[in-house]
Design an enzyme around this catalytic site. Sequence first.
Site, PDB file in Angstrom:
ATOM      1  NE  ARG A  58      36.097  74.574  55.465  1.00 35.31           N
ATOM      2  CZ  ARG A  58      36.906  73.584  55.099  1.00 35.31           C
ATOM      3  NH1 ARG A  58      36.393  72.509  54.538  1.00 35.31           N
ATOM      4  NH2 ARG A  58      38.195  73.673  55.273  1.00 35.31           N
TER       5      ARG A  58
ATOM      6  CE  LYS B 109      32.851  73.266  40.919  1.00 37.56           C
ATOM      7  NZ  LYS B 109      34.022  72.638  41.590  1.00 37.56           N
TER       8      LYS B 109
ATOM      9  CG  ASN C 114      38.241  65.694  44.638  1.00 36.62           C
ATOM     10  OD1 ASN C 114      38.972  65.437  43.691  1.00 36.62           O
ATOM     11  ND2 ASN C 114      38.506  65.276  45.867  1.00 36.62           N
TER      12      ASN C 114
ATOM     13  N   PRO D 135      30.076  71.592  47.530  1.00 40.57           N
ATOM     14  CG  PRO D 135      28.671  73.284  48.243  1.00 40.57           C
ATOM     15  CD  PRO D 135      30.066  72.784  48.378  1.00 40.57           C
ATOM     16  CD  GLU D 136      32.022  67.779  43.246  1.00 38.32           C
ATOM     17  OE1 GLU D 136      31.879  67.193  42.156  1.00 38.32           O
ATOM     18  OE2 GLU D 136      32.785  67.357  44.146  1.00 38.32           O
TER      19      GLU D 136
ATOM     20  CE1 TYR E 231      29.760  79.633  61.353  1.00 37.54           C
ATOM     21  CE2 TYR E 231      27.964  78.073  61.697  1.00 37.54           C
ATOM     22  CZ  TYR E 231      29.207  78.574  62.057  1.00 37.54           C
ATOM     23  OH  TYR E 231      29.888  78.036  63.111  1.00 37.54           O
TER      24      TYR E 231
ATOM     25  CE  LYS F 213      42.198  71.379  26.525  1.00 35.19           C
ATOM     26  NZ  LYS F 213      42.528  72.812  26.626  1.00 35.19           N
TER      27      LYS F 213
END
Length: 398
Positions: free
Chosen positions: A126, A60, A186, A2-3, A107, A167
Amino acid sequence: MPELPEVEAARRAIEENCVGKKITKAIVADDSKVIDGVSRADFEASLLGKTIVSAHRKGKNMWLQLDSPPFPSFQFGMAGAVYIKGVAVTKYKRSAVKDTDEWPSKYSKVFVQLDDGLEFSFTDKRRFARVRLLEDPTSVPPISELGPDALLEPMTVDELLASLSKKKISIKALLLDQSFISGIGNWVADEVLYQARIHPEQSSATLSKECVGALHKSIKEVIEKSVEVGADSDQYPSNWIFHSREKKPGKVLVDGKKINFITVGGRTSAFVPELQKLTGNQAAKAGSKRTNKSIDDVNEEASDEEVKGTAKSKKGRKPGGQAKRSTVKRKSKDSDDEDNDNDDSADDVNHEDSDDDADEDRKNKTRKATTSKQSKAETTSKKKVQTGQNSKPKKRAK
């Protein structure tokens, strides 16, 4: 994983369906890995009788504001998800729930029933999520350490340019750093870099003003579009790399162009070499590496041919006296075929519908390729040594 779009979809579902309602029942899982810093009993007691006032998000992370503190905070991790019974929260493929599934799920980490009978659950299959009970979620980590939210607190182009100029790390790794910009994970990072035509390994400080402008625009467009459709990936534009990034390497295309996979910032990164190219000194270094690799490959092939030629020249010659004819081990065609089969097997990695499973598959492929190269190098070295020994002149008998 999840983003920002997936967590925002969950927040909006809570906001639309649960605000103004009182919690009449709460069941918290006895899981100290996910339920962080508070006992199951204390967590449940803190929720009972409270009214949900609002739902908030940064990056998030999501938290619920109740009519009095403490407030439950949810860090979604790799598989955290919110389900509301009878409500379609999101069609996010890794969070989809079937009608036949048990309710609440085994879960479930926090289950809540409201005074109108509506029920919702935060689940984590997870166990990488973290659920906390906090007096002020914004004043303590992880939320207090987050950078500006990609949706709610976007930088201006000039602010982004100034930040990037300081950076020296790769732009992909920087986008994944939640202390720089929060909410980009990602898949979003891969998407915005593809849309901006920026190579994921390009040093952040070397990006031109034009590139930074394109990046700023793509972050805004990708985030806003994915949030607009409720993180329903079926509604993402067809020209997004998202739809192809989890297919098998070597067989992936977007708009007819090949997608390559590399590891950047510890994560598998999908990009299109034809469109996303390194620039400046990095381009020159990359070109030099490719040239050196080609030379090494040619030298290796020439070395193999030299060994084979030496072996052929000795074939049929019998040294004087009773000395035994030396033999030279050569790699057979069957052995070559076996190596090719191994290479094909490594290429045919089975990518699961998970970024992390895909990362592990590609790491295994790299290990296989490295082992194969080491084995080939050792074989070539042995051949050279043996050839050198066989070529030593023999002493004549007096």
